[in-house]
Design a protein around this motif. Structure first.
Motif, PDB file in Angstrom:
ATOM      1  N   CYS A 281     129.644  86.299  70.719  1.00 17.39           N
ATOM      2  CA  CYS A 281     129.986  85.679  71.877  1.00 17.39           C
ATOM      3  C   CYS A 281     131.727  85.906  72.194  1.00 17.39           C
ATOM      4  N   GLU A 282     132.271  85.284  70.989  1.00 19.03           N
ATOM      5  CA  GLU A 282     133.673  85.305  71.281  1.00 19.03           C
ATOM      6  C   GLU A 282     134.245  86.788  71.296  1.00 19.03           C
ATOM      7  N   PHE A 283     133.710  87.723  70.398  1.00 23.28           N
ATOM      8  CA  PHE A 283     134.113  89.132  70.966  1.00 23.28           C
ATOM      9  C   PHE A 283     133.954  89.801  72.029  1.00 23.28           C
ATOM     10  N   LEU A 284     132.514  89.644  72.385  1.00 26.17           N
ATOM     11  CA  LEU A 284     132.262  89.785  73.802  1.00 26.17           C
ATOM     12  C   LEU A 284     132.959  89.623  75.004  1.00 26.17           C
ATOM     13  N   THR A 285     133.314  88.301  75.111  1.00 13.89           N
ATOM     14  CA  THR A 285     134.285  87.650  76.214  1.00 13.89           C
ATOM     15  C   THR A 285     135.594  88.426  76.371  1.00 13.89           C
ATOM     16  N   GLN A 286     135.940  89.043  75.183  1.00 16.11           N
ATOM     17  CA  GLN A 286     137.120  89.614  75.259  1.00 16.11           C
ATOM     18  C   GLN A 286     137.141  91.155  75.984  1.00 16.11           C
ATOM     19  N   ARG A 287     135.772  91.576  76.053  1.00 12.02           N
ATOM     20  CA  ARG A 287     135.537  92.782  76.717  1.00 12.02           C
ATOM     21  C   ARG A 287     135.453  92.985  78.180  1.00 12.02           C
ATOM     22  N   PRO A 288     136.214  93.897  78.626  1.00  9.94           N
ATOM     23  CA  PRO A 288     136.175  93.786  80.142  1.00  9.94           C
ATOM     24  C   PRO A 288     134.928  94.247  80.675  1.00  9.94           C
ATOM     25  N   GLU A 289     134.053  94.944  80.037  1.00 10.61           N
ATOM     26  CA  GLU A 289     132.776  95.407  80.516  1.00 10.61           C
ATOM     27  C   GLU A 289     131.729  94.207  80.546  1.00 10.61           C
ATOM     28  N   VAL A 290     132.129  93.074  79.995  1.00 16.09           N
ATOM     29  CA  VAL A 290     131.063  92.061  79.942  1.00 16.09           C
ATOM     30  C   VAL A 290     131.391  91.145  81.279  1.00 16.09           C
ATOM     31  N   VAL A 291     130.505  90.903  81.866  1.00 14.28           N
ATOM     32  CA  VAL A 291     130.410  90.138  83.196  1.00 14.28           C
ATOM     33  C   VAL A 291     129.950  88.684  83.005  1.00 14.28           C
ATOM     34  N   ARG A 292     128.879  88.656  82.142  1.00 14.75           N
ATOM     35  CA  ARG A 292     128.536  87.159  81.894  1.00 14.75           C
ATOM     36  C   ARG A 292     127.756  87.166  80.402  1.00 14.75           C
ATOM     37  N   LEU A 293     127.766  86.000  79.836  1.00  8.97           N
ATOM     38  CA  LEU A 293     127.014  85.749  78.523  1.00  8.97           C
ATOM     39  C   LEU A 293     125.747  84.930  78.892  1.00  8.97           C
ATOM     40  N   TYR A 294     124.700  84.834  78.278  1.00  8.12           N
ATOM     41  CA  TYR A 294     123.630  84.050  78.297  1.00  8.12           C
ATOM     42  C   TYR A 294     123.430  83.327  76.948  1.00  8.12           C
ATOM     43  N   HIS A 295     123.727  82.188  76.527  1.00 10.71           N
ATOM     44  CA  HIS A 295     123.763  81.636  75.258  1.00 10.71           C
ATOM     45  C   HIS A 295     123.890  80.335  75.394  1.00 10.71           C
ATOM     46  N   PRO A 296     123.135  79.393  75.434  1.00 14.48           N
ATOM     47  CA  PRO A 296     123.268  77.642  75.671  1.00 14.48           C
ATOM     48  C   PRO A 296     124.339  77.086  74.847  1.00 14.48           C
ATOM     49  N   ALA A 297     124.521  77.561  73.391  1.00 13.12           N
ATOM     50  CA  ALA A 297     125.565  77.182  72.588  1.00 13.12           C
ATOM     51  C   ALA A 297     126.699  77.495  72.963  1.00 13.12           C
ATOM     52  N   TRP A 298     126.941  78.675  73.695  1.00 15.22           N
ATOM     53  CA  TRP A 298     128.262  79.043  74.338  1.00 15.22           C
ATOM     54  C   TRP A 298     128.954  78.086  75.430  1.00 15.22           C
ATOM     55  N   PRO A 299     130.113  77.535  74.935  1.00 16.80           N
ATOM     56  CA  PRO A 299     130.437  76.433  76.134  1.00 16.80           C
ATOM     57  C   PRO A 299     130.641  76.874  77.478  1.00 16.80           C
ATOM     58  N   GLU A 391     131.324  97.076  69.152  1.00 19.25           N
ATOM     59  CA  GLU A 391     132.724  97.613  69.653  1.00 19.25           C
ATOM     60  C   GLU A 391     132.644  99.157  69.733  1.00 19.25           C
ATOM     61  N   GLN A 392     132.205  99.888  68.723  1.00 21.01           N
ATOM     62  CA  GLN A 392     131.997 101.406  68.572  1.00 21.01           C
ATOM     63  C   GLN A 392     131.126 101.830  69.741  1.00 21.01           C
ATOM     64  N   ALA A 393     129.929 100.853  69.810  1.00 15.42           N
ATOM     65  CA  ALA A 393     128.934 101.445  70.799  1.00 15.42           C
ATOM     66  C   ALA A 393     129.186 101.142  72.454  1.00 15.42           C
ATOM     67  N   LEU A 394     130.090 100.125  72.474  1.00 17.26           N
ATOM     68  CA  LEU A 394     130.618  99.771  73.674  1.00 17.26           C
ATOM     69  C   LEU A 394     131.583 100.937  74.228  1.00 17.26           C
ATOM     70  N   ASN A 395     132.667 101.364  73.321  1.00 19.95           N
ATOM     71  CA  ASN A 395     133.396 102.614  73.343  1.00 19.95           C
ATOM     72  C   ASN A 395     132.653 103.779  73.964  1.00 19.95           C
ATOM     73  N   ILE A 396     131.664 104.046  73.152  1.00 21.55           N
ATOM     74  CA  ILE A 396     130.849 105.101  73.575  1.00 21.55           C
ATOM     75  C   ILE A 396     130.221 104.998  75.039  1.00 21.55           C
ATOM     76  N   ALA A 397     129.379 103.765  75.327  1.00 23.10           N
ATOM     77  CA  ALA A 397     129.042 103.780  76.569  1.00 23.10           C
ATOM     78  C   ALA A 397     130.136 104.063  77.795  1.00 23.10           C
ATOM     79  N   VAL A 398     131.325 103.410  77.490  1.00 18.65           N
ATOM     80  CA  VAL A 398     132.461 103.493  78.695  1.00 18.65           C
ATOM     81  C   VAL A 398     132.556 105.091  78.663  1.00 18.65           C
ATOM     82  N   ALA A 399     132.721 105.558  77.769  1.00 16.50           N
ATOM     83  CA  ALA A 399     133.153 106.959  77.569  1.00 16.50           C
ATOM     84  C   ALA A 399     132.208 107.956  78.245  1.00 16.50           C
ATOM     85  N   SER A 400     131.018 107.268  78.295  1.00 17.32           N
ATOM     86  CA  SER A 400     129.925 108.497  78.486  1.00 17.32           C
ATOM     87  C   SER A 400     129.752 108.395  80.087  1.00 17.32           C
TER      88      SER A 400
END
Length: 400
Positions: A281-299, A391-400
């Motif tokens: 979750c900490e990593f994903l929140t730093q990515r501009p592609e991420v709109v929202r996380l769904y994980h109740p333990a995440w503050p 990270e590498q999969a997100l980069n591939i997705a954005v590039a595609s």
């Protein structure tokens, strides 16, 4: 909520179902073997009569035929009872079979069910193919008293929920829903597969019936199918027991043995998956592609306060809403190397599911129909390796 002593529960799971010592040799294997049988033999008719009579008291587990299971089954039933704070646990061949058992046992022709719109998808298929044919109707709704009250009918008999929800991890206010159910004389039945009794105990929060897919975190190794229905009310216990027997539910002793093996590491696996999920979750929140996380333990999750109040831990389940096209989201899934593509979860391995928008259409918790959603199960691999893979999969997705 009277939470169990986690340390005592951890110890219990290591000592449940140990084999008895041989009275002659004084030795024993550590774990109870898989006791398989179809026929149960009795020393004499008096012994059979005693076993038959004992069936009247559900507190005395009495087996006269192998379908009900022997010592291995009894050990796992006791584990589920202890995890859930239940007086009875009945095993089924899958989580879906357990859901079907509970509904078919507790509902009759003409009954109406209020169903949280965030429940496990196949529940809708059960309604369409079986319940409707039997004259049982369902209404799907946001799981809040105000929303549910609008759909009440004189024939409403049950409130069926899953908390957190299956795809978006929507935490429900179970004590509030229990109060609503009592006010309207409804049975509150909940799918507790996410918590599996270890980190969430619906019966203590007011539910009458708790259902767990032991396929997931209880089994823990992605190699068995199992379900369980738990209750703590004598009248409900009897109805569930009688219908379980009448419907012929039976579980392989080998699968039960595998589940007993799984519960030994349940605390360790859940804690490790939960810790890894927070790092993800900490990593994903730093990515501009991420709109929202769904994980109740995440503050920042909408249900975090409910999670803090009602749960004693978390696990590796999370979903991520991405501001990318469906094609890019699919490209990301295909680019992942450490995440298997699959529908299940709760095992040692990480998994990913691309959630088709049509599946989310009926979920009131899904705010934006335009974005893509991936559901991730974070396993017990190195969190750093999983982050690098994402990270590498997100980069591939954005590039595609």
């Amino acid at each position: 909520m009277s939470s169990p002593d986690t340390k005592k529960l951890d110890t219990f799971l290591q000592h449940a179902g140990l084999a008895d010592f041989d009275p002659i040799t004084g030795s024993a294997p550590v774990a109870l073997p898989s006791v398989r049988t179809s026929t149960v033999r009795f020393k004499n008719l008096a012994a059979l009569d005693k076993a038959q009579a004992a069936k009247a008291d559900l507190r005395l587990r009495s087996t006269t035929y192998g379908r009900s299971g022997m010592q291995t089954h009894a050990a796992l039933e006791q584990v589920f009872c202890t995890l859930e704070g239940a007086s009875q646990a009945l095993l089924s061949s899958s989580g879906m079979a357990a859901i079907s058992h509970a509904m078919l046992a507790l509902l009759s022709k003409g009954d109406h069910v209020l169903v949280a719109d965030s429940v496990y998808g196949p529940v809708r298929y059960l309604e369409k193919t079986v319940l409707q044919r039997m004259g049982i109707t369902c209404t799907y709704s946001q799981a809040s008293p105000d929303a549910l009250r609008q759909h009440l009918r004189p024939s409403t008999r049950m409130l069926y929920v899953e908390s957190p929800g299956s795809l978006l991890m929507e935490m429900l206010d179970l004590p509030l829903l229990a109060e609503f159910a009592r006010e309207h004389q409804l049975l509150l039945v909940t799918d507790n597969t996410w918590g599996s009794g270890y980190i969430y105990r619906p019966l203590e929060l007011g539910a009458q019936v708790s259902i767990v897919a032991g396929t997931k975190y209880v089994g823990g190794h992605s190699d068995l199918m199992l379900g369980a229905v738990m209750s703590a009310d004598p009248q409900i216990d009897r109805v569930l027991f009688d219908n379980h027997y009448a419907l012929g539910h039976s579980v392989s002793a080998d699968d039960v043995w595998l589940a007993m093996r799984g519960v030994r590491t349940l605390p360790l696996r859940m804690r490790e998956s939960a810790a890894n999920a927070l790092q993800i979750c900490e990593f994903l929140t730093q990515r501009p592609e991420v709109v929202r996380l769904y994980h109740p333990a995440w503050p920042q999750d909408t249900g975090h306060a409910l999670w803090q109040r009602d749960c004693t831990g978390s696990n590796g389940m999370l979903s991520v809403q991405l501001g990318v096209t469906p094609q890019q989201a699919r490209a990301m899934v295909d680019a992942l190397q450490l995440f298997g593509i699959g529908y299940s979860w709760g095992g040692f391995e990480s998994l990913v599911q691309y959630v088709d928008p049509s599946v989310l259409a009926g979920h009131s918790y899904w705010a934006d129909q335009q974005n893509s959603l991936l559901r991730l199960h974070i396993g017990v691999e190195s969190a750093a390796d999983l982050i690098a893979d994402l990270e590498q999969a997100l980069n591939i997705a954005v590039a595609s």
